[in-house]
Design a protein around this motif. Sequence first.
Motif, PDB file in Angstrom:
ATOM      1  N   THR A 130      -0.380   5.223  15.375  1.00 27.31           N
ATOM      2  CA  THR A 130       1.026   5.358  15.004  1.00 27.31           C
ATOM      3  C   THR A 130       1.948   4.836  16.101  1.00 27.31           C
ATOM      4  OG1 THR A 130       0.513   7.329  13.676  1.00 27.31           O
ATOM      5  CG2 THR A 130       2.818   6.966  14.289  1.00 27.31           C
ATOM      6  N   ALA A 131       1.687   5.224  17.346  1.00 23.82           N
ATOM      7  CA  ALA A 131       2.523   4.770  18.454  1.00 23.82           C
ATOM      8  C   ALA A 131       2.410   3.259  18.644  1.00 23.82           C
ATOM      9  CB  ALA A 131       2.131   5.492  19.731  1.00 23.82           C
ATOM     10  N   SER A 132       1.216   2.719  18.473  1.00 18.44           N
ATOM     11  CA  SER A 132       1.020   1.275  18.625  1.00 18.44           C
ATOM     12  C   SER A 132       1.767   0.507  17.543  1.00 18.44           C
ATOM     13  CB  SER A 132      -0.471   0.936  18.573  1.00 18.44           C
ATOM     14  OG  SER A 132      -1.181   1.582  19.602  1.00 18.44           O
ATOM     15  N   VAL A 133       1.670   0.986  16.304  1.00 24.86           N
ATOM     16  CA  VAL A 133       2.369   0.325  15.198  1.00 24.86           C
ATOM     17  C   VAL A 133       3.880   0.385  15.413  1.00 24.86           C
ATOM     18  CG1 VAL A 133       2.897   0.482  12.732  1.00 24.86           C
ATOM     19  CG2 VAL A 133       0.531   0.666  13.514  1.00 24.86           C
ATOM     20  N   LEU A 134       4.384   1.510  15.892  1.00 22.44           N
ATOM     21  CA  LEU A 134       5.823   1.632  16.148  1.00 22.44           C
ATOM     22  C   LEU A 134       6.277   0.649  17.227  1.00 22.44           C
ATOM     23  CD1 LEU A 134       6.355   5.500  15.977  1.00 22.44           C
ATOM     24  CD2 LEU A 134       7.225   3.778  14.391  1.00 22.44           C
ATOM     25  N   CYS A 135       5.436   0.409  18.240  1.00 23.29           N
ATOM     26  CA  CYS A 135       5.765  -0.597  19.259  1.00 23.29           C
ATOM     27  C   CYS A 135       5.921  -1.974  18.634  1.00 23.29           C
ATOM     28  CB  CYS A 135       4.680  -0.632  20.333  1.00 23.29           C
ATOM     29  SG  CYS A 135       4.744   0.711  21.526  1.00 23.29           S
ATOM     30  N   VAL A 136       5.005  -2.318  17.734  1.00 19.41           N
ATOM     31  CA  VAL A 136       5.072  -3.615  17.063  1.00 19.41           C
ATOM     32  C   VAL A 136       6.320  -3.700  16.194  1.00 19.41           C
ATOM     33  CG1 VAL A 136       3.922  -5.135  15.418  1.00 19.41           C
ATOM     34  CG2 VAL A 136       2.567  -3.884  17.094  1.00 19.41           C
ATOM     35  N   VAL A 137       6.618  -2.620  15.487  1.00 16.40           N
ATOM     36  CA  VAL A 137       7.805  -2.595  14.624  1.00 16.40           C
ATOM     37  C   VAL A 137       9.077  -2.785  15.448  1.00 16.40           C
ATOM     38  CG1 VAL A 137       9.213  -1.130  13.122  1.00 16.40           C
ATOM     39  CG2 VAL A 137       6.726  -1.207  12.826  1.00 16.40           C
TER      40      VAL A 137
ATOM     41  N   LEU B 132       6.794   5.187  23.870  1.00 14.14           N
ATOM     42  CA  LEU B 132       5.624   5.301  23.005  1.00 14.14           C
ATOM     43  C   LEU B 132       4.325   5.136  23.785  1.00 14.14           C
ATOM     44  CD1 LEU B 132       7.056   3.266  20.020  1.00 14.14           C
ATOM     45  CD2 LEU B 132       6.453   5.688  19.963  1.00 14.14           C
ATOM     46  N   GLY B 133       4.406   4.502  24.957  1.00  9.62           N
ATOM     47  CA  GLY B 133       3.224   4.356  25.802  1.00  9.62           C
ATOM     48  C   GLY B 133       2.665   5.702  26.237  1.00  9.62           C
ATOM     49  N   ASN B 134       3.550   6.702  26.405  1.00  6.36           N
ATOM     50  CA  ASN B 134       3.077   8.042  26.755  1.00  6.36           C
ATOM     51  C   ASN B 134       2.132   8.578  25.682  1.00  6.36           C
ATOM     52  OD1 ASN B 134       4.697   7.966  29.033  1.00  6.36           O
ATOM     53  ND2 ASN B 134       6.373   9.098  28.084  1.00  6.36           N
ATOM     54  N   LEU B 135       2.510   8.360  24.422  1.00  6.69           N
ATOM     55  CA  LEU B 135       1.675   8.838  23.320  1.00  6.69           C
ATOM     56  C   LEU B 135       0.384   8.030  23.222  1.00  6.69           C
ATOM     57  CD1 LEU B 135       4.394   9.405  20.557  1.00  6.69           C
ATOM     58  CD2 LEU B 135       3.507  11.005  22.248  1.00  6.69           C
ATOM     59  N   ILE B 136       0.478   6.728  23.461  1.00  2.00           N
ATOM     60  CA  ILE B 136      -0.716   5.886  23.391  1.00  2.00           C
ATOM     61  C   ILE B 136      -1.734   6.306  24.447  1.00  2.00           C
ATOM     62  CG2 ILE B 136      -1.608   3.541  23.676  1.00  2.00           C
ATOM     63  CD1 ILE B 136       1.036   2.523  22.503  1.00  2.00           C
ATOM     64  N   TYR B 137      -1.270   6.468  25.684  1.00  4.38           N
ATOM     65  CA  TYR B 137      -2.182   6.828  26.765  1.00  4.38           C
ATOM     66  C   TYR B 137      -2.754   8.226  26.566  1.00  4.38           C
ATOM     67  CZ  TYR B 137      -1.413   2.725  29.659  1.00  4.38           C
ATOM     68  OH  TYR B 137      -1.394   1.430  30.133  1.00  4.38           O
ATOM     69  N   ALA B 138      -1.914   9.175  26.145  1.00  6.42           N
ATOM     70  CA  ALA B 138      -2.410  10.530  25.890  1.00  6.42           C
ATOM     71  C   ALA B 138      -3.411  10.529  24.744  1.00  6.42           C
ATOM     72  CB  ALA B 138      -1.238  11.463  25.572  1.00  6.42           C
ATOM     73  N   GLY B 139      -3.119   9.747  23.706  1.00  2.39           N
ATOM     74  CA  GLY B 139      -4.034   9.670  22.569  1.00  2.39           C
ATOM     75  C   GLY B 139      -5.359   9.028  22.937  1.00  2.39           C
ATOM     76  N   MET B 140      -5.322   8.025  23.817  1.00  2.00           N
ATOM     77  CA  MET B 140      -6.567   7.388  24.253  1.00  2.00           C
ATOM     78  C   MET B 140      -7.415   8.349  25.085  1.00  2.00           C
ATOM     79  SD  MET B 140      -5.160   3.565  25.221  1.00  2.00           S
ATOM     80  CE  MET B 140      -6.733   3.049  25.899  1.00  2.00           C
ATOM     81  N   ASN B 141      -6.758   9.151  25.912  1.00  2.00           N
ATOM     82  CA  ASN B 141      -7.503  10.090  26.759  1.00  2.00           C
ATOM     83  C   ASN B 141      -8.184  11.184  25.938  1.00  2.00           C
ATOM     84  OD1 ASN B 141      -6.854   8.798  29.169  1.00  2.00           O
ATOM     85  ND2 ASN B 141      -4.950   9.959  29.424  1.00  2.00           N
ATOM     86  N   THR B 142      -7.565  11.559  24.815  1.00  4.38           N
ATOM     87  CA  THR B 142      -8.133  12.618  23.972  1.00  4.38           C
ATOM     88  C   THR B 142      -8.783  12.067  22.703  1.00  4.38           C
ATOM     89  OG1 THR B 142      -5.987  12.916  22.874  1.00  4.38           O
ATOM     90  CG2 THR B 142      -6.434  14.286  24.812  1.00  4.38           C
ATOM     91  N   TYR B 143      -8.810  10.774  22.570  1.00  5.43           N
ATOM     92  CA  TYR B 143      -9.337  10.096  21.385  1.00  5.43           C
ATOM     93  C   TYR B 143      -8.663  10.608  20.111  1.00  5.43           C
ATOM     94  CZ  TYR B 143     -12.639   7.308  18.699  1.00  5.43           C
ATOM     95  OH  TYR B 143     -13.195   6.367  17.873  1.00  5.43           O
ATOM     96  N   PHE B 144      -7.338  10.715  20.171  1.00  9.12           N
ATOM     97  CA  PHE B 144      -6.520  11.151  19.040  1.00  9.12           C
ATOM     98  C   PHE B 144      -6.131   9.894  18.263  1.00  9.12           C
ATOM     99  CE2 PHE B 144      -2.801  14.217  17.928  1.00  9.12           C
ATOM    100  CZ  PHE B 144      -3.133  14.091  16.589  1.00  9.12           C
TER     101      PHE B 144
END
Length: 226
Positions: A194-201, A176-188
């Motif tokens: 969603t990826a952060s919440v799934l990590c917590v879950v 899920l870190g791949n999605l978090i980092y990609a989302g941060m780079n594109t401000y998605f």
Amino acid sequence: MTAPPDDCLARNEWICGAYLSTRRQILLDAVAQHLQLTVIAVLVGLVIAVPLAVLARRWGWAAGPVLAATTVLYTVPSLAMFSLLLPVYGLSAALVVAGLVLYSLTLLVRNILAGLRAVPDETRQAARGLGYGPVRLLLTVELPLAVPAAMAGLRIATVSAVSLVTVGAIVGFGGLGNLIYAGMNTYFKAQVLTASVLCVVIAVAADLLLLGAQWLITPWTRGARG
């Protein structure tokens, strides 16, 4: 004046059901990789930690060096750790697993050793009086009684591994870190949240699962609490 788009993806909202429906397979693949990296790292760490803790308990002089070495490994920043392991493992999932294993050793060895040390001497003496040899004593008496302390370390190590897997995104194996980092780079926004919440879950679910496993395999502790 142009009306705002009806699509939450187009509006780049933090909470967006359309993101879940359109990226379902991407999310499932990321979760699967996250779980795989976490489980493998924790299991390998446990396989290494148990013998180290047993040796440290058997030979008291080894406890200091073992605990010191694992503690030093835990203090190394994750980016530095991956950089040091890069020449050995290259840009691969094994690099992430190796780093997570080294980080888990501090928590696992320390707690397993504490559990072994907490076994009463009279219990050991009674087992020896019944003819238990060193191996049988370890497997049927010492390790089972050390389970509560060991499980405490395992729970913390697992939750920590779930968090640290995300750092593996720097080499392309972060779940899920791949999605978090990609989302941060594109401000998605929806992807980051969603990826952060799934990590917590995943972390909470893993902790509850291990807690339930501990409850099942240590019935004598339930009686003590009662």
